[in-house]
Design a protein around this motif. Structure first.
Motif, PDB file in Angstrom:
ATOM      1  N   ASP A   1       0.816  -1.287  -0.182  1.00 44.82           N
ATOM      2  CA  ASP A   1      -0.031   0.023  -0.181  1.00 44.82           C
ATOM      3  C   ASP A   1       1.050   1.273  -0.074  1.00 44.82           C
ATOM      4  OD1 ASP A   1      -1.539   2.292   0.746  1.00 44.82           O
ATOM      5  OD2 ASP A   1      -2.382   1.320   2.254  1.00 44.82           O
ATOM      6  N   PRO A   2       0.864   2.000  -1.098  1.00 48.41           N
ATOM      7  CA  PRO A   2       1.857   3.246  -0.962  1.00 48.41           C
ATOM      8  C   PRO A   2       1.724   4.316  -0.021  1.00 48.41           C
ATOM      9  CG  PRO A   2       0.818   2.858  -3.299  1.00 48.41           C
ATOM     10  CD  PRO A   2       0.012   1.729  -2.299  1.00 48.41           C
ATOM     11  N   LEU A   3       0.540   4.262   0.736  1.00 52.83           N
ATOM     12  CA  LEU A   3       0.398   5.277   1.732  1.00 52.83           C
ATOM     13  C   LEU A   3       1.123   4.577   2.962  1.00 52.83           C
ATOM     14  CD1 LEU A   3      -3.140   6.577   1.271  1.00 52.83           C
ATOM     15  CD2 LEU A   3      -1.009   7.592   0.669  1.00 52.83           C
ATOM     16  N   ASN A   4       0.924   3.300   3.344  1.00 52.16           N
ATOM     17  CA  ASN A   4       1.894   2.617   4.396  1.00 52.16           C
ATOM     18  C   ASN A   4       3.341   2.700   3.911  1.00 52.16           C
ATOM     19  OD1 ASN A   4      -0.575   2.013   5.565  1.00 52.16           O
ATOM     20  ND2 ASN A   4      -0.520  -0.395   4.845  1.00 52.16           N
ATOM     21  N   PHE A   5       3.623   2.437   2.794  1.00 55.29           N
ATOM     22  CA  PHE A   5       4.877   2.476   2.495  1.00 55.29           C
ATOM     23  C   PHE A   5       5.633   4.017   2.785  1.00 55.29           C
ATOM     24  CE2 PHE A   5       8.644   3.422  -0.556  1.00 55.29           C
ATOM     25  CZ  PHE A   5       9.440   2.180  -0.337  1.00 55.29           C
TER      26      PHE A   5
ATOM     27  N   GLY B  52       3.244  10.456  -6.319  1.00 55.24           N
ATOM     28  CA  GLY B  52       2.852  10.477  -7.691  1.00 55.24           C
ATOM     29  C   GLY B  52       2.607   8.863  -8.181  1.00 55.24           C
ATOM     30  N   ILE B  53       3.117   8.126  -7.577  1.00 55.81           N
ATOM     31  CA  ILE B  53       2.887   6.625  -7.829  1.00 55.81           C
ATOM     32  C   ILE B  53       1.354   6.342  -7.172  1.00 55.81           C
ATOM     33  CG2 ILE B  53       3.257   4.029  -7.090  1.00 55.81           C
ATOM     34  CD1 ILE B  53       6.419   5.007  -7.249  1.00 55.81           C
ATOM     35  N   PHE B  54       1.143   6.675  -6.163  1.00 52.45           N
ATOM     36  CA  PHE B  54      -0.184   6.523  -5.367  1.00 52.45           C
ATOM     37  C   PHE B  54      -1.322   7.066  -6.501  1.00 52.45           C
ATOM     38  CE2 PHE B  54      -3.563   8.324  -2.914  1.00 52.45           C
ATOM     39  CZ  PHE B  54      -4.255   7.180  -2.453  1.00 52.45           C
ATOM     40  N   LEU B  55      -1.067   8.270  -6.843  1.00 48.66           N
ATOM     41  CA  LEU B  55      -2.196   8.938  -7.621  1.00 48.66           C
ATOM     42  C   LEU B  55      -2.196   8.046  -9.017  1.00 48.66           C
ATOM     43  CD1 LEU B  55      -1.461  12.692  -6.799  1.00 48.66           C
ATOM     44  CD2 LEU B  55      -3.386  11.060  -6.136  1.00 48.66           C
ATOM     45  N   SER B  56      -1.459   7.860  -9.549  1.00 48.89           N
ATOM     46  CA  SER B  56      -1.459   7.003 -10.820  1.00 48.89           C
ATOM     47  C   SER B  56      -1.865   5.724 -10.698  1.00 48.89           C
ATOM     48  CB  SER B  56       0.085   6.939 -11.420  1.00 48.89           C
ATOM     49  OG  SER B  56       0.146   5.959 -12.501  1.00 48.89           O
TER      50      SER B  56
ATOM     51  N   LYS C  20      13.534  -5.494  -4.193  1.00 47.31           N
ATOM     52  CA  LYS C  20      14.296  -4.308  -3.503  1.00 47.31           C
ATOM     53  C   LYS C  20      13.713  -2.826  -4.119  1.00 47.31           C
ATOM     54  CE  LYS C  20      18.892  -2.119  -2.966  1.00 47.31           C
ATOM     55  NZ  LYS C  20      20.205  -2.113  -3.269  1.00 47.31           N
ATOM     56  N   ASN C  21      13.468  -2.895  -5.342  1.00 48.73           N
ATOM     57  CA  ASN C  21      12.991  -1.538  -6.076  1.00 48.73           C
ATOM     58  C   ASN C  21      11.600  -1.552  -5.990  1.00 48.73           C
ATOM     59  OD1 ASN C  21      12.367   0.646  -7.764  1.00 48.73           O
ATOM     60  ND2 ASN C  21      14.126   0.270  -8.995  1.00 48.73           N
ATOM     61  N   TRP C  22      11.289  -1.137  -4.702  1.00 49.22           N
ATOM     62  CA  TRP C  22       9.766  -1.099  -4.560  1.00 49.22           C
ATOM     63  C   TRP C  22       9.031  -0.215  -5.610  1.00 49.22           C
ATOM     64  CZ3 TRP C  22       6.643   3.203  -3.909  1.00 49.22           C
ATOM     65  CH2 TRP C  22       5.249   2.970  -3.189  1.00 49.22           C
ATOM     66  N   GLN C  23       9.640   0.886  -6.075  1.00 47.68           N
ATOM     67  CA  GLN C  23       8.977   1.729  -6.974  1.00 47.68           C
ATOM     68  C   GLN C  23       8.584   1.298  -8.400  1.00 47.68           C
ATOM     69  OE1 GLN C  23      11.195   5.672  -6.693  1.00 47.68           O
ATOM     70  NE2 GLN C  23      10.126   6.575  -8.058  1.00 47.68           N
ATOM     71  N   ALA C  24       9.916   0.691  -8.830  1.00 47.46           N
ATOM     72  CA  ALA C  24       9.628  -0.276 -10.104  1.00 47.46           C
ATOM     73  C   ALA C  24       8.711  -1.305  -9.858  1.00 47.46           C
ATOM     74  CB  ALA C  24      10.771  -0.656 -10.716  1.00 47.46           C
ATOM     75  N   ASN C  25       8.741  -1.980  -8.908  1.00 49.04           N
ATOM     76  CA  ASN C  25       7.704  -3.284  -8.719  1.00 49.04           C
ATOM     77  C   ASN C  25       6.572  -3.071  -8.555  1.00 49.04           C
ATOM     78  OD1 ASN C  25       7.293  -6.229  -7.957  1.00 49.04           O
ATOM     79  ND2 ASN C  25       7.243  -5.644  -6.050  1.00 49.04           N
ATOM     80  N   ILE C  26       6.050  -2.050  -7.812  1.00 49.96           N
ATOM     81  CA  ILE C  26       4.492  -1.627  -7.645  1.00 49.96           C
ATOM     82  C   ILE C  26       3.982  -1.173  -9.033  1.00 49.96           C
ATOM     83  CG2 ILE C  26       4.920   0.538  -6.669  1.00 49.96           C
ATOM     84  CD1 ILE C  26       2.506  -0.287  -4.632  1.00 49.96           C
ATOM     85  N   PHE C  27       4.827  -0.208  -9.735  1.00 54.78           N
ATOM     86  CA  PHE C  27       4.493   0.342 -11.107  1.00 54.78           C
ATOM     87  C   PHE C  27       4.150  -0.788 -11.954  1.00 54.78           C
ATOM     88  CE2 PHE C  27       5.456   1.941 -15.108  1.00 54.78           C
ATOM     89  CZ  PHE C  27       4.523   3.055 -15.313  1.00 54.78           C
ATOM     90  N   ILE C  28       5.184  -1.706 -12.081  1.00 55.86           N
ATOM     91  CA  ILE C  28       5.003  -2.825 -13.113  1.00 55.86           C
ATOM     92  C   ILE C  28       3.734  -3.515 -12.698  1.00 55.86           C
ATOM     93  CG2 ILE C  28       6.085  -4.842 -14.207  1.00 55.86           C
ATOM     94  CD1 ILE C  28       8.757  -3.355 -13.759  1.00 55.86           C
TER      95      ILE C  28
END
Length: 262
Positions: free
Chosen positions: A112-116, A151-155, A244-252
């Protein structure tokens, strides 16, 4: 006299080295430390991305113990290793899930991006306690990273709120916080083969609820996954929440869901 001076030098060096290192539970926490501290603080993870099949060695535990703090997510598999750390060092164990509401004793908060985001703020607090002289630098890095997370959350919100279906099968609870945040419906299934009646009921349920995919972890049994694919009319979507790369992982991960149901 020379021996005393040398001893003091190496003790000072060891102290400085310890202050520039943080031990963490899993790679996504390592990712946070690196985003905020860059190359000023070295982060070492207890587990690799292969969390469920990883068994850290005694030498690795010893290496982790040299850090002044260990950042914990209260995962079940952490407990015995934390006991080992406490037995051989004075490392301070920090719970970085404080302030986050948990449900059903599920520890997999970070999808959950808000938890992260909250975890990131908790990690930042510990970093500046450890190295206050670089606070301005860390604060600037933090603010940039928080903007990325927002930005990820909104996307994700924009993409997932426009899906044609919100229903998925899943074997595990790794994505429950993600589902709750973005209003997805997860139908849990046991990791087992099905009887003829269960197969018929599953296929009918799949069709009635427009379920096209089920979420699996890379460590799930290929035999069980293949059986479920053949007998549910749903296709597998693999995701490893320990990457490791949370940003890329959740986006993909989100992009794959969107492409499936748009």
């Amino acid at each position: 006299m020379k021996k005393v001076v040398l001893s003091l030098f190496f003790l000072s060096f060891s102290f400085l080295f310890a202050q520039s290192k943080i031990s963490v539970a899993i790679p996504p926490l390592q990712f946070i430390v690196e985003k905020i501290a860059k190359n000023h603080i070295f982060a070492d993870s207890l587990f690799t991305e292969n969390y469920f099949e990883d068994y850290p060695s005694k030498s690795h535990i010893r290496r982790l113990s040299y850090a002044p703090i260990y950042l914990s997510l209260n995962l079940k598999r952490e407990k015995s290793y934390i006991n080992d750390l406490n037995a051989i060092s004075h490392i301070k164990i920090i719970d970085v899930t404080k302030g986050i509401k948990k449900f059903d004793n599920n520890p997999y908060l970070w999808m959950d991006p808000l938890n992260f985001r909250k975890i990131t703020l908790n990690v930042y607090d510990e970093i500046i306690k450890l190295d206050s002289k670089n606070k301005k630098l860390y604060e600037a890095n933090l603010n940039k990273f928080l903007k990325d997370i927002d930005g990820i959350f909104l996307s994700i919100k924009e993409q997932l709120f426009s899906l044609s279906s919100y229903n998925f099968y899943t074997f595990d609870d790794y994505w429950d916080y993600y589902a709750k945040r973005f209003r997805l419906n997860f139908y849990k299934r046991d990791k087992k083969t099905l009887t003829a009646k269960e197969i018929s009921n599953t296929i009918n349920f799949t069709r009635e609820n427009g379920i096209k995919y089920f979420l699996i972890d890379p460590t799930d049994s290929k035999k069980v996954v293949d059986f479920f694919v053949k007998n549910s009319e749903a296709k597998p979507l693999v995701n490893n929440i320990f990457e490791k790369n949370w940003q890329a992982n959740i986006f993909i991960f989100t992009q794959k869901i969107y492409d499936m149901y748009k």
